[in-house]
Design an enzyme around this catalytic site. Structure first.
Site, mmCIF file in Angstrom:
data_model
loop_
_atom_site.group_PDB
_atom_site.id
_atom_site.type_symbol
_atom_site.label_atom_id
_atom_site.label_comp_id
_atom_site.label_asym_id
_atom_site.label_seq_id
_atom_site.Cartn_x
_atom_site.Cartn_y
_atom_site.Cartn_z
ATOM 1 N N LYS A 111 0.859 -1.195 0.000
ATOM 2 C CA LYS A 111 0.000 0.000 0.000
ATOM 3 C C LYS A 111 0.892 1.242 0.000
ATOM 4 C CE LYS A 111 -2.392 1.619 3.764
ATOM 5 N NZ LYS A 111 -1.796 2.959 3.871
ATOM 6 N N GLU A 178 -9.377 7.246 3.474
ATOM 7 C CA GLU A 178 -9.262 7.574 4.905
ATOM 8 C C GLU A 178 -9.817 8.962 5.180
ATOM 9 O OE1 GLU A 178 -5.415 6.951 6.715
ATOM 10 O OE2 GLU A 178 -6.108 7.740 8.646
HETATM 11 O O1 KIV Z 1 -1.045 2.300 8.793
HETATM 12 C C1 KIV Z 1 -2.272 2.351 9.001
HETATM 13 O O2 KIV Z 1 -2.753 2.043 10.087
HETATM 14 C C2 KIV Z 1 -3.129 2.796 7.898
HETATM 15 C C3 KIV Z 1 -4.621 2.905 8.100
HETATM 16 C C4 KIV Z 1 -5.286 3.377 6.900
HETATM 17 C C5 KIV Z 1 -5.276 1.671 8.528
HETATM 18 O O3 KIV Z 1 -2.634 3.049 6.851
#
Ligand code: KIV
Length: 276
Positions: A111, A178
């Protein structure tokens, strides 16, 4: 059965919510996997939640790898997603090298935070066959820990939709929304073919993610989260009781100790006397 990206996409089309939790350690990974979570996510929130850092910006590749290895040992079925930490995806070459390091250590996908400026990075990762989850709205690596809600004005709403479309067009397979208004998250979810995973983004995303600490009741309670356990209180009580028991001779008890047979003990004592 191991959950892959195809399985996660099929959930969107079947309107079955995708479940995601952050995870930073082996025992929690075992429990999340056994409970049937879809995505176990090693978030860079490990920095503030576990490592005592002030912000996500302090988290390094070494930190993430350490926690990924522990989590990977506990995951059998769930899709294992990991955050690219701050500055680990500054250019395409660096991003591909770091993402491959994660894949070599058990991650199924990576991500990364950011808007349209990350389109070339998402494209480069996708071209290498690396599954990418984008992340828009509040980005702790960019905006810091104080989270404001995104998508409250017409121009910001349009920008969020366009950004989501651009990142999906670049090949992102999932996208985290988010702290985005529920209405705008719903529009993005309806516009994209890829699943949206919301945190503080309302009820109409394809899935939900929460930080495991918030679910268990560790630390501050945020508006977007829900507590399912009172970890802080229960842990403080357990530690205080342990201190009390040790100080008052109530621990350990006979059931906690091991014994030597009386005849062998007598021989040891006899030997001790002869040594004096
Ligand atoms: O690192 C994290 O906790 C996130 C959140 C969006 C869950 O990126």
């Amino acid at each position: 059965m191991k959950k892959n990206i195809g399985f996660l996409h099929s959930k969107k089309y079947k309107h079955e919510p995708i479940t995601v939790l952050t995870c930073y350690d082996y025992p929690t990974a075992c429990m999340q996997d056994e409970a049937g979570i879809d995505i176990v996510f090693v978030g860079d929130s490990v920095g503030t939640n576990i490592l005592g850092y002030k912000s996500e910006m302090e988290v390094t590749m070494a930190d993430m790898l350490h926690h990924l290895k522990a989590v990977h040992r506990g995951v059998t079925n769930a899709y294992l997603l990991i955050d690219m930490p701050y500055a680990a995806d500054r250019n395409a070459k660096q991003a591909v090298a770091n993402a491959n390091l994660f894949l070599d250590n058990g991650a199924d996908g990576v991500k990364l935070e950011g808007g349209t400026e990350k389109v070339p990075i998402v494209t480069a990762l996708t071209e290498q066959g690396i599954e990418v989850c984008a992340h828009i709205g509040h980005n702790p690596q960019i905006h810091g820990t104080k989270a404001a809600t995104h998508g409250k004005t017409v121009s910001k709403a349009k920008e969020l939709v366009q950004t989501a479309v651009a990142l999906a067009g670049a090949g992102a397979k999932l996208i985290v929304l988010e702290k985005i208004t529920e209405e705008v998250s719903q529009i993005i979810t309806g516009t994209l073919d890829i699943p949206t995973i919301g945190i503080g983004a309302g009820r109409y995303c394809d899935g939900q993610v929460l930080v495991i600490n918030d679910v268990l009741g560790m630390g501050t309670l945020f508006k977007h989260a829900k507590r399912y356990q009172d970890y802080d209180h229960l842990t403080f009580e357990a530690i205080s009781q342990y201190i009390y028991d040790v100080e008052n001779g109530d621990f350990p008890r006979d059931e906690n100790v091991s014994h030597i047979a009386p005849d062998k003990l007598a021989r040891v004592q006899k030997w001790l006397e002869s040594e004096r």
